[in-house]
Design an enzyme around this catalytic site. Sequence first.
Site, PDB file in Angstrom:
ATOM      1  N   ALA A   1      37.923  79.167  50.865  1.00  0.00           N
ATOM      2  CA  ALA A   1      38.484  79.280  49.522  1.00  0.00           C
ATOM      3  C   ALA A   1      39.998  79.232  49.687  1.00  0.00           C
ATOM      4  O   ALA A   1      40.528  79.675  50.705  1.00  0.00           O
ATOM      5  CB  ALA A   1      38.051  80.580  48.875  1.00  0.00           C
TER       6      ALA A   1
ATOM      7  N   ASN B   1      42.268  79.786  43.082  1.00  0.00           N
ATOM      8  CA  ASN B   1      43.446  80.206  42.310  1.00  0.00           C
ATOM      9  C   ASN B   1      44.563  79.181  42.489  1.00  0.00           C
ATOM     10  O   ASN B   1      44.585  78.443  43.470  1.00  0.00           O
ATOM     11  CB  ASN B   1      43.944  81.592  42.766  1.00  0.00           C
ATOM     12  CG  ASN B   1      44.337  81.633  44.234  1.00  0.00           C
ATOM     13  OD1 ASN B   1      43.491  81.736  45.125  1.00  0.00           O
ATOM     14  ND2 ASN B   1      45.619  81.530  44.487  1.00  0.00           N
TER      15      ASN B   1
ATOM     16  N   TYR C   1      44.499  87.378  60.241  1.00  0.00           N
ATOM     17  CA  TYR C   1      45.156  88.548  59.630  1.00  0.00           C
ATOM     18  C   TYR C   1      44.492  89.864  59.983  1.00  0.00           C
ATOM     19  O   TYR C   1      45.046  90.922  59.728  1.00  0.00           O
ATOM     20  CB  TYR C   1      45.268  88.394  58.108  1.00  0.00           C
ATOM     21  CG  TYR C   1      43.964  88.265  57.337  1.00  0.00           C
ATOM     22  CD1 TYR C   1      43.063  89.326  57.235  1.00  0.00           C
ATOM     23  CD2 TYR C   1      43.649  87.071  56.688  1.00  0.00           C
ATOM     24  CE1 TYR C   1      41.879  89.205  56.524  1.00  0.00           C
ATOM     25  CE2 TYR C   1      42.461  86.938  55.969  1.00  0.00           C
ATOM     26  CZ  TYR C   1      41.585  88.002  55.894  1.00  0.00           C
ATOM     27  OH  TYR C   1      40.420  87.872  55.200  1.00  0.00           O
ATOM     28  N   GLU C   2      43.293  89.798  60.589  1.00  0.00           N
ATOM     29  CA  GLU C   2      42.642  91.047  60.981  1.00  0.00           C
ATOM     30  C   GLU C   2      43.314  91.663  62.206  1.00  0.00           C
ATOM     31  O   GLU C   2      43.065  92.822  62.532  1.00  0.00           O
ATOM     32  CB  GLU C   2      41.139  90.809  61.214  1.00  0.00           C
ATOM     33  CG  GLU C   2      40.425  90.440  59.912  1.00  0.00           C
ATOM     34  CD  GLU C   2      38.971  90.056  60.089  1.00  0.00           C
ATOM     35  OE1 GLU C   2      38.224  90.834  60.716  1.00  0.00           O
ATOM     36  OE2 GLU C   2      38.579  88.977  59.598  1.00  0.00           O
TER      37      GLU C   2
ATOM     38  N   HIS D   1      39.327  86.511  60.661  1.00  0.00           N
ATOM     39  CA  HIS D   1      40.600  85.901  60.271  1.00  0.00           C
ATOM     40  C   HIS D   1      41.731  86.403  61.164  1.00  0.00           C
ATOM     41  O   HIS D   1      41.688  87.537  61.659  1.00  0.00           O
ATOM     42  CB  HIS D   1      40.935  86.239  58.814  1.00  0.00           C
ATOM     43  CG  HIS D   1      39.991  85.627  57.829  1.00  0.00           C
ATOM     44  ND1 HIS D   1      38.776  86.193  57.516  1.00  0.00           N
ATOM     45  CD2 HIS D   1      40.084  84.489  57.093  1.00  0.00           C
ATOM     46  CE1 HIS D   1      38.156  85.428  56.622  1.00  0.00           C
ATOM     47  NE2 HIS D   1      38.925  84.382  56.348  1.00  0.00           N
TER      48      HIS D   1
ATOM     49  N   HIS E   1      32.135  88.319  52.917  1.00  0.00           N
ATOM     50  CA  HIS E   1      31.753  87.613  54.134  1.00  0.00           C
ATOM     51  C   HIS E   1      30.465  88.289  54.574  1.00  0.00           C
ATOM     52  O   HIS E   1      30.446  89.484  54.833  1.00  0.00           O
ATOM     53  CB  HIS E   1      32.846  87.728  55.195  1.00  0.00           C
ATOM     54  CG  HIS E   1      34.141  87.093  54.768  1.00  0.00           C
ATOM     55  ND1 HIS E   1      34.501  85.832  55.147  1.00  0.00           N
ATOM     56  CD2 HIS E   1      35.114  87.545  53.973  1.00  0.00           C
ATOM     57  CE1 HIS E   1      35.661  85.528  54.602  1.00  0.00           C
ATOM     58  NE2 HIS E   1      36.064  86.555  53.881  1.00  0.00           N
TER      59      HIS E   1
ATOM     60  N   SER F   1      34.769  82.497  51.772  1.00  0.00           N
ATOM     61  CA  SER F   1      34.420  83.478  50.755  1.00  0.00           C
ATOM     62  C   SER F   1      33.967  82.755  49.490  1.00  0.00           C
ATOM     63  O   SER F   1      34.523  81.732  49.098  1.00  0.00           O
ATOM     64  CB  SER F   1      35.592  84.419  50.454  1.00  0.00           C
ATOM     65  OG  SER F   1      36.817  83.780  50.651  1.00  0.00           O
TER      66      SER F   1
ATOM     67  N   HIS G   1      41.440  87.597  37.133  1.00  0.00           N
ATOM     68  CA  HIS G   1      40.416  87.576  38.180  1.00  0.00           C
ATOM     69  C   HIS G   1      39.079  87.057  37.640  1.00  0.00           C
ATOM     70  O   HIS G   1      38.386  86.294  38.303  1.00  0.00           O
ATOM     71  CB  HIS G   1      40.244  88.964  38.785  1.00  0.00           C
ATOM     72  CG  HIS G   1      39.232  89.004  39.893  1.00  0.00           C
ATOM     73  ND1 HIS G   1      39.430  88.331  41.098  1.00  0.00           N
ATOM     74  CD2 HIS G   1      38.022  89.585  39.993  1.00  0.00           C
ATOM     75  CE1 HIS G   1      38.381  88.521  41.869  1.00  0.00           C
ATOM     76  NE2 HIS G   1      37.518  89.285  41.226  1.00  0.00           N
TER      77      HIS G   1
ATOM     78  N   MET H   1      44.068  81.058  54.563  1.00  0.00           N
ATOM     79  CA  MET H   1      44.244  81.935  55.735  1.00  0.00           C
ATOM     80  C   MET H   1      43.167  81.706  56.787  1.00  0.00           C
ATOM     81  O   MET H   1      42.850  82.605  57.578  1.00  0.00           O
ATOM     82  CB  MET H   1      44.224  83.408  55.291  1.00  0.00           C
ATOM     83  CG  MET H   1      45.274  83.752  54.250  1.00  0.00           C
ATOM     84  SD  MET H   1      45.168  85.467  53.744  1.00  0.00           S
ATOM     85  CE  MET H   1      46.203  85.431  52.248  1.00  0.00           C
ATOM     86  N   SER H   2      42.582  80.505  56.812  1.00  0.00           N
ATOM     87  CA  SER H   2      41.545  80.237  57.830  1.00  0.00           C
ATOM     88  C   SER H   2      41.589  78.760  58.207  1.00  0.00           C
ATOM     89  O   SER H   2      42.565  78.065  57.916  1.00  0.00           O
ATOM     90  CB  SER H   2      40.158  80.604  57.280  1.00  0.00           C
ATOM     91  OG  SER H   2      39.779  79.713  56.255  1.00  0.00           O
TER      92      SER H   2
END
Length: 269
Positions: free
Chosen positions: A121, A232, A93-94, A91, A68, A36, A244, A208-209
């Site tokens: 990221a 972050n 998490y999907e 991902h 994405h 991302s 943000h 997360m990837s």
Amino acid sequence: MTNSSSGNRRLAASAAETIARASGVVRHDIGLTLGSGWANIVSELGETLADIDAREVPGFLKPVVDGHSGQIRSVRLATGKHLLIIGARTHLYEGHGPDPVAHGVRTAAAAGVTTMILTNASGSARREWKPGTPVLIRDHINLTATSPLDGGEFIDMSTAYSEELRRLAHEIDPELPEGVYAQFRGPQYETPAEVRMAAVLGADLVGMSTALETIAARALGLDVLGVSLVTNLAAGVSPEPLAHADVVAAGTAALPRLAALLRAVLERL
Ligand code: 8IG
């Protein structure tokens, strides 16, 4: 070989066939998976031969998160090499399990790719790595409790992130920090205690990837270059709450450095 792994290979071969038909390119050389925030740096890497909606390519699922791009692009570089950009990452998490996660890498391998550049990221567990810091991935810790591999595939992971490719990146950008990436399943971010745990275990970055994709890539013999953009500080690393707008600004400010790195790496592969 298990049924599921031959099924995965067939699906990847069918995806590669669709890409070859759309692009007219039988063999791609280099694969690039976009994290991302990375989509903006791929313009002008070379001549785009095909830009394909990932939904038209077998095995790619509709992405759940904006940012994405959902495109698969075939690019001819100035060197004459063919770059396959995978802008459609699934991902863990999907909730579809590890196979759709590995499908991009498997498709790249089926399309002929031997060098895989994985970008992402991440959150930084080190307070000195502020948002906007690009980090070369030296190694990973897979905290997902799963794998894209099944059966008796005992893959060597001792240099999962190619030393040669890391040396090349450092020749181009000697100041580039290098770190260990821990993959959590998500989709929730970590608690401060989980970030401290990851740091104690040796992680510098949390995300997360990538780790599962690297495992799949190594199982197929691909050389992997991993580059993470810190967007972050991970939970609890800074006492200040994150704005943000600052995160987005830091990411944008880093893009020229990332683009220059990527361009120079691609020129030399
Ligand atoms: I961007 O702080 C991004 N992705 N797990 N934790 C995890 N993934 C991330 C984070 C983070 N920031």
